[in-house]
Design a protein around this motif. Structure first.
Motif, PDB file in Angstrom:
ATOM      1  N   SER A   1       0.836  -1.198   0.000  1.00  0.00           N
ATOM      2  CA  SER A   1       0.000   0.000   0.000  1.00  0.00           C
ATOM      3  C   SER A   1       0.873   1.251   0.000  1.00  0.00           C
ATOM      4  CB  SER A   1      -0.931   0.004   1.220  1.00  0.00           C
ATOM      5  OG  SER A   1      -0.202   0.027   2.438  1.00  0.00           O
ATOM      6  N   GLY A   2       2.023   1.192   0.690  1.00  0.00           N
ATOM      7  CA  GLY A   2       2.942   2.335   0.683  1.00  0.00           C
ATOM      8  C   GLY A   2       3.523   2.586  -0.689  1.00  0.00           C
ATOM      9  N   LEU A   3       3.937   1.527  -1.381  1.00  0.00           N
ATOM     10  CA  LEU A   3       4.470   1.671  -2.735  1.00  0.00           C
ATOM     11  C   LEU A   3       3.410   2.213  -3.681  1.00  0.00           C
ATOM     12  CD1 LEU A   3       6.520  -1.653  -2.987  1.00  0.00           C
ATOM     13  CD2 LEU A   3       7.439   0.671  -2.833  1.00  0.00           C
ATOM     14  N   PHE A   4       2.186   1.781  -3.496  1.00  0.00           N
ATOM     15  CA  PHE A   4       1.060   2.280  -4.285  1.00  0.00           C
ATOM     16  C   PHE A   4       0.897   3.790  -4.091  1.00  0.00           C
ATOM     17  CE2 PHE A   4      -3.534   3.309  -4.189  1.00  0.00           C
ATOM     18  CZ  PHE A   4      -3.850   3.089  -5.510  1.00  0.00           C
ATOM     19  N   LEU A   5       0.983   4.252  -2.837  1.00  0.00           N
ATOM     20  CA  LEU A   5       0.824   5.670  -2.543  1.00  0.00           C
ATOM     21  C   LEU A   5       2.015   6.482  -3.044  1.00  0.00           C
ATOM     22  CD1 LEU A   5      -0.709   5.491   1.049  1.00  0.00           C
ATOM     23  CD2 LEU A   5      -1.886   5.900  -1.116  1.00  0.00           C
ATOM     24  N   VAL A   6       3.195   5.886  -3.059  1.00  0.00           N
ATOM     25  CA  VAL A   6       4.379   6.575  -3.577  1.00  0.00           C
ATOM     26  C   VAL A   6       4.189   6.910  -5.052  1.00  0.00           C
ATOM     27  CG1 VAL A   6       6.781   6.193  -4.261  1.00  0.00           C
ATOM     28  CG2 VAL A   6       6.084   5.756  -1.917  1.00  0.00           C
ATOM     29  N   PHE A   7       3.599   5.992  -5.795  1.00  0.00           N
ATOM     30  CA  PHE A   7       3.332   6.237  -7.220  1.00  0.00           C
ATOM     31  C   PHE A   7       2.412   7.442  -7.396  1.00  0.00           C
ATOM     32  CE2 PHE A   7       0.352   5.616 -10.759  1.00  0.00           C
ATOM     33  CZ  PHE A   7       1.228   5.664 -11.831  1.00  0.00           C
TER      34      PHE A   7
ATOM     35  N   LEU B   1     -12.844   5.916 -10.700  1.00  0.00           N
ATOM     36  CA  LEU B   1     -12.155   4.640 -10.511  1.00  0.00           C
ATOM     37  C   LEU B   1     -10.866   4.822  -9.707  1.00  0.00           C
ATOM     38  CD1 LEU B   1     -12.651   2.957 -14.026  1.00  0.00           C
ATOM     39  CD2 LEU B   1     -13.940   2.575 -11.919  1.00  0.00           C
ATOM     40  N   LEU B   2      -9.966   5.653 -10.207  1.00  0.00           N
ATOM     41  CA  LEU B   2      -8.677   5.816  -9.541  1.00  0.00           C
ATOM     42  C   LEU B   2      -8.786   6.581  -8.228  1.00  0.00           C
ATOM     43  CD1 LEU B   2      -6.314   6.589 -12.563  1.00  0.00           C
ATOM     44  CD2 LEU B   2      -6.764   4.405 -11.428  1.00  0.00           C
ATOM     45  N   GLN B   3      -9.638   7.605  -8.180  1.00  0.00           N
ATOM     46  CA  GLN B   3      -9.747   8.408  -6.953  1.00  0.00           C
ATOM     47  C   GLN B   3     -10.277   7.590  -5.772  1.00  0.00           C
ATOM     48  OE1 GLN B   3     -10.594  12.922  -6.700  1.00  0.00           O
ATOM     49  NE2 GLN B   3     -12.591  11.969  -6.545  1.00  0.00           N
ATOM     50  N   PRO B   4     -11.336   6.801  -5.932  1.00  0.00           N
ATOM     51  CA  PRO B   4     -11.770   5.949  -4.810  1.00  0.00           C
ATOM     52  C   PRO B   4     -10.703   4.940  -4.392  1.00  0.00           C
ATOM     53  CG  PRO B   4     -13.524   6.156  -6.423  1.00  0.00           C
ATOM     54  CD  PRO B   4     -12.301   6.751  -7.048  1.00  0.00           C
ATOM     55  N   VAL B   5      -9.968   4.396  -5.376  1.00  0.00           N
ATOM     56  CA  VAL B   5      -8.895   3.457  -5.049  1.00  0.00           C
ATOM     57  C   VAL B   5      -7.819   4.166  -4.233  1.00  0.00           C
ATOM     58  CG1 VAL B   5      -7.030   2.055  -6.019  1.00  0.00           C
ATOM     59  CG2 VAL B   5      -9.317   1.961  -7.026  1.00  0.00           C
ATOM     60  N   LEU B   6      -7.496   5.388  -4.614  1.00  0.00           N
ATOM     61  CA  LEU B   6      -6.489   6.165  -3.882  1.00  0.00           C
ATOM     62  C   LEU B   6      -6.930   6.426  -2.449  1.00  0.00           C
ATOM     63  CD1 LEU B   6      -3.925   7.851  -3.671  1.00  0.00           C
ATOM     64  CD2 LEU B   6      -5.178   9.771  -4.686  1.00  0.00           C
ATOM     65  N   ILE B   7      -8.173   6.836  -2.271  1.00  0.00           N
ATOM     66  CA  ILE B   7      -8.685   7.110  -0.922  1.00  0.00           C
ATOM     67  C   ILE B   7      -8.655   5.836  -0.076  1.00  0.00           C
ATOM     68  CG2 ILE B   7     -10.728   7.782   0.392  1.00  0.00           C
ATOM     69  CD1 ILE B   7     -11.455   9.648  -1.922  1.00  0.00           C
TER      70      ILE B   7
ATOM     71  N   VAL C   1      -6.469   5.211   3.454  1.00  0.00           N
ATOM     72  CA  VAL C   1      -7.103   4.729   4.685  1.00  0.00           C
ATOM     73  C   VAL C   1      -6.504   3.388   5.111  1.00  0.00           C
ATOM     74  CG1 VAL C   1      -9.267   3.947   5.719  1.00  0.00           C
ATOM     75  CG2 VAL C   1      -9.243   5.970   4.234  1.00  0.00           C
ATOM     76  N   PHE C   2      -6.362   2.479   4.155  1.00  0.00           N
ATOM     77  CA  PHE C   2      -5.814   1.153   4.455  1.00  0.00           C
ATOM     78  C   PHE C   2      -4.396   1.258   5.001  1.00  0.00           C
ATOM     79  CE2 PHE C   2      -3.333  -2.569   3.257  1.00  0.00           C
ATOM     80  CZ  PHE C   2      -4.109  -3.600   3.747  1.00  0.00           C
ATOM     81  N   HIS C   3      -3.557   2.086   4.379  1.00  0.00           N
ATOM     82  CA  HIS C   3      -2.161   2.221   4.782  1.00  0.00           C
ATOM     83  C   HIS C   3      -2.042   2.713   6.216  1.00  0.00           C
ATOM     84  CE1 HIS C   3       2.140   2.663   4.093  1.00  0.00           C
ATOM     85  NE2 HIS C   3       2.079   3.867   4.646  1.00  0.00           N
TER      86      HIS C   3
ATOM     87  N   ALA D   1      -2.533  14.279   9.299  1.00  0.00           N
ATOM     88  CA  ALA D   1      -3.119  15.590   9.587  1.00  0.00           C
ATOM     89  C   ALA D   1      -2.985  16.512   8.381  1.00  0.00           C
ATOM     90  CB  ALA D   1      -2.439  16.209  10.805  1.00  0.00           C
ATOM     91  N   PHE D   2      -1.844  16.430   7.702  1.00  0.00           N
ATOM     92  CA  PHE D   2      -1.651  17.237   6.503  1.00  0.00           C
ATOM     93  C   PHE D   2      -2.641  16.846   5.405  1.00  0.00           C
ATOM     94  CE2 PHE D   2       0.244  16.987   2.219  1.00  0.00           C
ATOM     95  CZ  PHE D   2       0.192  18.336   1.906  1.00  0.00           C
ATOM     96  N   LEU D   3      -2.888  15.554   5.251  1.00  0.00           N
ATOM     97  CA  LEU D   3      -3.853  15.101   4.252  1.00  0.00           C
ATOM     98  C   LEU D   3      -5.244  15.657   4.549  1.00  0.00           C
ATOM     99  CD1 LEU D   3      -2.809  11.374   3.685  1.00  0.00           C
ATOM    100  CD2 LEU D   3      -2.558  13.289   2.102  1.00  0.00           C
ATOM    101  N   GLY D   4      -5.573  15.733   5.852  1.00  0.00           N
ATOM    102  CA  GLY D   4      -6.839  16.350   6.223  1.00  0.00           C
ATOM    103  C   GLY D   4      -6.908  17.798   5.776  1.00  0.00           C
ATOM    104  N   LEU D   5      -5.824  18.541   6.000  1.00  0.00           N
ATOM    105  CA  LEU D   5      -5.757  19.939   5.560  1.00  0.00           C
ATOM    106  C   LEU D   5      -5.822  20.023   4.035  1.00  0.00           C
ATOM    107  CD1 LEU D   5      -5.230  22.981   6.040  1.00  0.00           C
ATOM    108  CD2 LEU D   5      -2.771  22.455   6.035  1.00  0.00           C
TER     109      LEU D   5
END
Length: 219
Positions: free
Chosen positions: A18-24, A59-65, A69-71, A115-119
């Motif tokens: 999940s971390g590698l996914f978010l890095v992309f 498609l991609l935006q819900p997967v990203l969210i 959350v999962f990470h 917290a930054f993501l919330g902002l």
């Protein structure tokens, strides 16, 4: 499946993937934002495409969210289980003897990033949803640049962004590099992969800091 989820190795692999996914997605986000200090028109074109493309939006935006959350949920679970698994008291535990500050404080840097993501959602994602799906405002392909630079007029908000990216760099410094080990990437290229991860942890957060400061001082 239940046994797999309960496995400590499976949890670490899931965390790493999940971390590698978010890095992309972080790299993609940086690439688009960096164009804002080069050309307002290019930034508007890219942002308009991302904001109106069906695949990206639905498609991609819900997967990203879900990935975000999962990470973070998996990170909290790993932290709690690691603390409970220690068979020595904190008074006698010398964490610095065999681990770095970043590895011992991933939960702290992660909370700052969260917290930054919330902002960030409050600044950009929520207004975007309101603009398109609540107010049903007409499309304006030139509005994105102005909305971006407006967020960096405040020194306080700009400072919060800069601090957040520093903590993001600290989080990536350990997390990105260790993710390769967690997924079993241990061959002749592992040293090069670790060096790339360390460089990424410096260059990308620093690039976001530059973007924020350039827009702030341009005011």
């Amino acid at each position: 499946m239940g046994g797999l989820i309960k496995s400590s190795i499976a949890r670490k692999v899931a965390m790493a993937l999940s971390g590698l996914f978010l890095v992309f997605f972080l790299l993609q986000h940086f690439t688009i934002n960096f164009t804002s200090i080069i050309s307002a028109d290019v930034f508007n074109e890219l942002s308009h495409f991302m904001g109106t493309n069906f695949v990206v939006q639905f498609l991609l935006q819900p997967v990203l969210i879900f990935g975000v959350v999962f990470h973070f949920i998996m990170g909290f679970i790993l932290e709690i289980r690691n603390r409970n698994a220690r068979d020595v008291s904190y008074a006698r535990y010398d964490g610095g003897a065999n681990s770095s500050w970043m590895s011992r404080n991933m939960i702290i840097t992660g909370l700052v990033v969260l917290a930054f993501l919330g902002l960030h959602f409050y600044d950009f994602w929520v207004p975007e949803i309101v603009h398109k799906y609540i107010e049903f405002a007409p499309e304006d392909a030139t509005r994105y640049y102005g909305e971006l630079v407006e967020k960096f007029e405040s020194p306080i908000r700009t400072g919060l962004y800069v601090i957040s990216f520093v903590f993001l760099g600290l989080h990536l410094w350990h997390g990105f590099a260790s993710s390769f080990q967690s997924v079993g990437f241990n061959n002749k290229y592992s040293v090069a992969a670790t060096k790339f991860a360390k460089a990424f942890a410096i260059v990308i957060p620093l690039g976001f800091v530059v973007i924020a400061l350039v827009h702030y001082f341009n005011h």
